[in-house]
Design a protein around this motif. Structure first.
Motif, PDB file in Angstrom:
ATOM      1  N   GLY A  42      -4.423  15.295  14.925  1.00 35.83           N
ATOM      2  CA  GLY A  42      -5.256  14.478  14.709  1.00 35.83           C
ATOM      3  C   GLY A  42      -5.469  13.334  16.069  1.00 35.83           C
ATOM      4  O   GLY A  42      -5.589  12.723  16.411  1.00 35.83           O
ATOM      5  N   LYS A  43      -3.818  13.225  16.264  1.00 38.30           N
ATOM      6  CA  LYS A  43      -3.750  12.190  17.707  1.00 38.30           C
ATOM      7  C   LYS A  43      -3.430  13.387  19.449  1.00 38.30           C
ATOM      8  O   LYS A  43      -2.945  14.365  19.416  1.00 38.30           O
ATOM      9  N   GLU A  44      -3.327  12.358  20.488  1.00 41.82           N
ATOM     10  CA  GLU A  44      -3.303  12.895  21.504  1.00 41.82           C
ATOM     11  C   GLU A  44      -1.147  12.771  22.005  1.00 41.82           C
ATOM     12  O   GLU A  44      -0.840  12.413  20.988  1.00 41.82           O
ATOM     13  N   ARG A  45      -1.416  13.777  22.741  1.00 39.97           N
ATOM     14  CA  ARG A  45       0.513  13.836  23.577  1.00 39.97           C
ATOM     15  C   ARG A  45       0.829  12.874  23.685  1.00 39.97           C
ATOM     16  O   ARG A  45       0.391  11.944  24.183  1.00 39.97           O
ATOM     17  N   ASP A  90       7.534  11.216  11.636  1.00 40.14           N
ATOM     18  CA  ASP A  90       7.895  11.934  12.796  1.00 40.14           C
ATOM     19  C   ASP A  90       7.737  13.400  12.969  1.00 40.14           C
ATOM     20  O   ASP A  90       7.780  14.061  13.797  1.00 40.14           O
ATOM     21  N   THR A  91       6.973  13.874  11.738  1.00 45.23           N
ATOM     22  CA  THR A  91       6.331  15.038  11.718  1.00 45.23           C
ATOM     23  C   THR A  91       5.371  15.280  13.625  1.00 45.23           C
ATOM     24  O   THR A  91       4.369  14.177  13.135  1.00 45.23           O
ATOM     25  N   ALA A  92       5.527  16.190  13.778  1.00 46.48           N
ATOM     26  CA  ALA A  92       4.281  16.797  15.467  1.00 46.48           C
ATOM     27  C   ALA A  92       5.076  18.306  15.649  1.00 46.48           C
ATOM     28  O   ALA A  92       6.229  18.472  15.184  1.00 46.48           O
ATOM     29  N   VAL A  93       4.534  18.352  16.439  1.00 41.64           N
ATOM     30  CA  VAL A  93       4.780  19.677  17.867  1.00 41.64           C
ATOM     31  C   VAL A  93       5.010  18.687  19.162  1.00 41.64           C
ATOM     32  O   VAL A  93       4.679  17.936  19.568  1.00 41.64           O
ATOM     33  N   TYR A  94       6.382  19.572  18.943  1.00 41.87           N
ATOM     34  CA  TYR A  94       7.568  18.310  20.004  1.00 41.87           C
ATOM     35  C   TYR A  94       7.280  19.199  20.960  1.00 41.87           C
ATOM     36  O   TYR A  94       7.535  20.852  20.947  1.00 41.87           O
TER      37      TYR A  94
END
Length: 119
Positions: A42-45, A90-94
């Motif tokens: 739900g957030k931008e890169r 810190d959970t996200a696609v990196y």
């Protein structure tokens, strides 16, 4: 054909460490600034860290300073992100990206690697 391939993501508990790798091919690696970005649901890169062509200069965000360290091995055409004291936020696609020389316009991107930190 330029390829950036990330690896090293996974599911860990808060406080754990992970090291992400991004292997590059098809480009003159030592002429590219390399960066790590992340995108949470739900957030931008968002920018995480970058490192200069020689590896002598690195930048990171305030939220990751002291916990994340970016490095590169030009001989191996690989950039790393050492992540310590991981937090659920810190959970996200990196993603890793490549920007020519000292520009900040990232021309090439990897496919991303998922990092999930449980509380």
């Amino acid at each position: 054909q330029v390829q950036l391939v990330e690896s090293g993501g996974g599911l860990v508990q808060a406080g754990a460490s992970l090291r992400l790798s991004c292997a590059a091919s098809g480009l003159t690696f030592h002429t590219y600034t390399m960066g790590w970005f992340r995108q949470a649901p739900g957030k931008e890169r968002a920018f995480v860290a970058s490192i200069s062509v020689s590896g002598g200069t690195a930048y990171s965000t305030d939220s990751t300073k002291g916990r994340f360290t970016i490095s590169r091995d030009n001989a191996k055409k690989t950039v790393y992100l050492q992540m310590n004291s991981l937090k659920p936020e810190d959970t996200a696609v990196y993603y890793c990206g490549a920007a020519l020389l000292t520009t900040t316009q990232y021309m090439y991107w990897g496919q991303g690697t998922q990092v999930t930190v449980s509380s």
